[in-house]
Scaffold this motif. Sequence first.
Motif, PDB file in Angstrom:
ATOM      1  N   THR A  17     -21.220  -4.091   4.345  1.00  0.00           N
ATOM      2  CA  THR A  17     -19.821  -3.724   4.210  1.00  0.00           C
ATOM      3  C   THR A  17     -19.585  -2.280   4.635  1.00  0.00           C
ATOM      4  OG1 THR A  17     -20.134  -3.041   1.914  1.00  0.00           O
ATOM      5  CG2 THR A  17     -19.484  -5.324   2.285  1.00  0.00           C
ATOM      6  N   GLU A  18     -18.357  -1.983   4.929  1.00  0.00           N
ATOM      7  CA  GLU A  18     -17.889  -0.642   5.245  1.00  0.00           C
ATOM      8  C   GLU A  18     -16.792  -0.293   4.254  1.00  0.00           C
ATOM      9  OE1 GLU A  18     -18.733   1.610   7.588  1.00  0.00           O
ATOM     10  OE2 GLU A  18     -20.305   0.353   8.432  1.00  0.00           O
ATOM     11  N   VAL A  19     -16.584   0.983   4.038  1.00  0.00           N
ATOM     12  CA  VAL A  19     -15.527   1.440   3.139  1.00  0.00           C
ATOM     13  C   VAL A  19     -14.252   1.629   3.947  1.00  0.00           C
ATOM     14  CG1 VAL A  19     -14.777   3.302   1.621  1.00  0.00           C
ATOM     15  CG2 VAL A  19     -17.159   2.559   1.591  1.00  0.00           C
ATOM     16  N   LEU A  20     -13.156   1.082   3.442  1.00  0.00           N
ATOM     17  CA  LEU A  20     -11.851   1.223   4.079  1.00  0.00           C
ATOM     18  C   LEU A  20     -10.987   2.100   3.179  1.00  0.00           C
ATOM     19  CD1 LEU A  20      -9.603   0.361   6.097  1.00  0.00           C
ATOM     20  CD2 LEU A  20      -9.159  -1.550   4.551  1.00  0.00           C
ATOM     21  N   THR A  21     -10.473   3.173   3.739  1.00  0.00           N
ATOM     22  CA  THR A  21      -9.561   4.042   3.009  1.00  0.00           C
ATOM     23  C   THR A  21      -8.216   3.982   3.707  1.00  0.00           C
ATOM     24  OG1 THR A  21     -11.381   5.503   2.431  1.00  0.00           O
ATOM     25  CG2 THR A  21      -9.173   6.396   2.203  1.00  0.00           C
ATOM     26  N   ALA A  22      -7.177   3.726   2.946  1.00  0.00           N
ATOM     27  CA  ALA A  22      -5.843   3.630   3.538  1.00  0.00           C
ATOM     28  C   ALA A  22      -4.835   4.342   2.648  1.00  0.00           C
ATOM     29  CB  ALA A  22      -5.451   2.164   3.696  1.00  0.00           C
ATOM     30  N   ARG A  23      -3.891   4.996   3.268  1.00  0.00           N
ATOM     31  CA  ARG A  23      -2.794   5.622   2.535  1.00  0.00           C
ATOM     32  C   ARG A  23      -1.556   4.756   2.730  1.00  0.00           C
ATOM     33  NH1 ARG A  23      -3.697  10.434   0.443  1.00  0.00           N
ATOM     34  NH2 ARG A  23      -5.477  11.628   1.181  1.00  0.00           N
ATOM     35  N   ILE A  24      -0.969   4.342   1.612  1.00  0.00           N
ATOM     36  CA  ILE A  24       0.240   3.533   1.666  1.00  0.00           C
ATOM     37  C   ILE A  24       1.230   4.091   0.644  1.00  0.00           C
ATOM     38  CG2 ILE A  24      -0.934   1.442   2.461  1.00  0.00           C
ATOM     39  CD1 ILE A  24      -0.888   0.404  -0.390  1.00  0.00           C
ATOM     40  N   PRO A  25       2.518   3.819   0.814  1.00  0.00           N
ATOM     41  CA  PRO A  25       3.505   4.304  -0.148  1.00  0.00           C
ATOM     42  C   PRO A  25       3.225   3.770  -1.556  1.00  0.00           C
ATOM     43  CG  PRO A  25       4.585   3.451   1.822  1.00  0.00           C
ATOM     44  CD  PRO A  25       3.129   3.097   1.925  1.00  0.00           C
ATOM     45  N   GLU A  26       3.536   4.573  -2.554  1.00  0.00           N
ATOM     46  CA  GLU A  26       3.293   4.172  -3.945  1.00  0.00           C
ATOM     47  C   GLU A  26       3.957   2.842  -4.276  1.00  0.00           C
ATOM     48  OE1 GLU A  26       4.519   7.294  -6.571  1.00  0.00           O
ATOM     49  OE2 GLU A  26       2.807   8.553  -6.072  1.00  0.00           O
ATOM     50  N   SER A  27       5.170   2.632  -3.757  1.00  0.00           N
ATOM     51  CA  SER A  27       5.881   1.386  -4.069  1.00  0.00           C
ATOM     52  C   SER A  27       5.140   0.172  -3.519  1.00  0.00           C
ATOM     53  CB  SER A  27       7.304   1.432  -3.521  1.00  0.00           C
ATOM     54  OG  SER A  27       7.277   1.595  -2.106  1.00  0.00           O
ATOM     55  N   LEU A  28       4.617   0.285  -2.313  1.00  0.00           N
ATOM     56  CA  LEU A  28       3.852  -0.817  -1.727  1.00  0.00           C
ATOM     57  C   LEU A  28       2.564  -1.046  -2.510  1.00  0.00           C
ATOM     58  CD1 LEU A  28       3.412  -2.941   0.451  1.00  0.00           C
ATOM     59  CD2 LEU A  28       2.484  -1.156   1.914  1.00  0.00           C
ATOM     60  N   TYR A  29       1.902   0.036  -2.878  1.00  0.00           N
ATOM     61  CA  TYR A  29       0.667  -0.080  -3.659  1.00  0.00           C
ATOM     62  C   TYR A  29       0.947  -0.805  -4.972  1.00  0.00           C
ATOM     63  CZ  TYR A  29      -3.419   1.014  -6.439  1.00  0.00           C
ATOM     64  OH  TYR A  29      -4.531   0.910  -7.237  1.00  0.00           O
ATOM     65  N   GLY A  30       2.008  -0.391  -5.647  1.00  0.00           N
ATOM     66  CA  GLY A  30       2.344  -1.009  -6.933  1.00  0.00           C
ATOM     67  C   GLY A  30       2.623  -2.495  -6.806  1.00  0.00           C
ATOM     68  N   ASP A  31       3.391  -2.855  -5.777  1.00  0.00           N
ATOM     69  CA  ASP A  31       3.699  -4.277  -5.563  1.00  0.00           C
ATOM     70  C   ASP A  31       2.444  -5.070  -5.217  1.00  0.00           C
ATOM     71  OD1 ASP A  31       6.367  -3.718  -6.011  1.00  0.00           O
ATOM     72  OD2 ASP A  31       6.930  -3.739  -3.886  1.00  0.00           O
ATOM     73  N   PHE A  32       1.626  -4.515  -4.333  1.00  0.00           N
ATOM     74  CA  PHE A  32       0.404  -5.206  -3.912  1.00  0.00           C
ATOM     75  C   PHE A  32      -0.574  -5.329  -5.079  1.00  0.00           C
ATOM     76  CE2 PHE A  32      -3.708  -5.339  -1.500  1.00  0.00           C
ATOM     77  CZ  PHE A  32      -3.492  -6.550  -0.882  1.00  0.00           C
ATOM     78  N   LYS A  33      -0.731  -4.245  -5.847  1.00  0.00           N
ATOM     79  CA  LYS A  33      -1.620  -4.269  -7.015  1.00  0.00           C
ATOM     80  C   LYS A  33      -1.140  -5.316  -8.018  1.00  0.00           C
ATOM     81  CE  LYS A  33      -4.517  -2.170 -10.105  1.00  0.00           C
ATOM     82  NZ  LYS A  33      -4.992  -3.320 -10.848  1.00  0.00           N
ATOM     83  N   GLY A  34       0.174  -5.366  -8.237  1.00  0.00           N
ATOM     84  CA  GLY A  34       0.721  -6.364  -9.158  1.00  0.00           C
ATOM     85  C   GLY A  34       0.440  -7.779  -8.699  1.00  0.00           C
ATOM     86  N   TYR A  35       0.589  -8.011  -7.392  1.00  0.00           N
ATOM     87  CA  TYR A  35       0.326  -9.339  -6.841  1.00  0.00           C
ATOM     88  C   TYR A  35      -1.155  -9.686  -6.980  1.00  0.00           C
ATOM     89  CZ  TYR A  35       0.475 -13.244  -3.542  1.00  0.00           C
ATOM     90  OH  TYR A  35       0.381 -14.482  -2.953  1.00  0.00           O
ATOM     91  N   CYS A  36      -2.017  -8.730  -6.690  1.00  0.00           N
ATOM     92  CA  CYS A  36      -3.457  -8.960  -6.843  1.00  0.00           C
ATOM     93  C   CYS A  36      -3.799  -9.271  -8.300  1.00  0.00           C
ATOM     94  CB  CYS A  36      -4.248  -7.739  -6.372  1.00  0.00           C
ATOM     95  SG  CYS A  36      -4.183  -7.480  -4.593  1.00  0.00           S
ATOM     96  N   ASP A  37      -3.195  -8.542  -9.224  1.00  0.00           N
ATOM     97  CA  ASP A  37      -3.437  -8.783 -10.640  1.00  0.00           C
ATOM     98  C   ASP A  37      -3.015 -10.194 -11.045  1.00  0.00           C
ATOM     99  OD1 ASP A  37      -4.455  -6.228 -10.918  1.00  0.00           O
ATOM    100  OD2 ASP A  37      -2.645  -5.404 -11.859  1.00  0.00           O
ATOM    101  N   GLU A  38      -1.871 -10.647 -10.514  1.00  0.00           N
ATOM    102  CA  GLU A  38      -1.406 -12.010 -10.813  1.00  0.00           C
ATOM    103  C   GLU A  38      -2.424 -13.049 -10.354  1.00  0.00           C
ATOM    104  OE1 GLU A  38       2.440 -12.920  -9.182  1.00  0.00           O
ATOM    105  OE2 GLU A  38       3.268 -11.011  -9.908  1.00  0.00           O
ATOM    106  N   LEU A  39      -3.086 -12.760  -9.239  1.00  0.00           N
ATOM    107  CA  LEU A  39      -4.069 -13.688  -8.672  1.00  0.00           C
ATOM    108  C   LEU A  39      -5.478 -13.447  -9.196  1.00  0.00           C
ATOM    109  CD1 LEU A  39      -2.845 -13.600  -4.974  1.00  0.00           C
ATOM    110  CD2 LEU A  39      -2.378 -15.352  -6.684  1.00  0.00           C
TER     111      LEU A  39
END
Length: 58
Positions: A17-39
């Motif tokens: 594996t390789e490490v992926l670092t990405a900068r995204i807006p806080e709002s997108l992170y929050g929505d994506f994290k919430g969706y991941c948590d649901e799954l």
Amino acid sequence: MTYLEQFARNRRRREKTEVLTARIPESLYGDFKGYCDELNLSISEAAGFTGKKWNRRE
């Protein structure tokens, strides 16, 4: 095979594996994290699955 053995991860078969670092807006992170948590997925797992799907695109 026991019940739990079917979920065991074989470390010898894993691809490096390789490490992926990405900068995204806080709002997108929050929505994506919430969706991941649901799954019940980690953000890393979701990013990996998304990358695999993108790689198989036609």
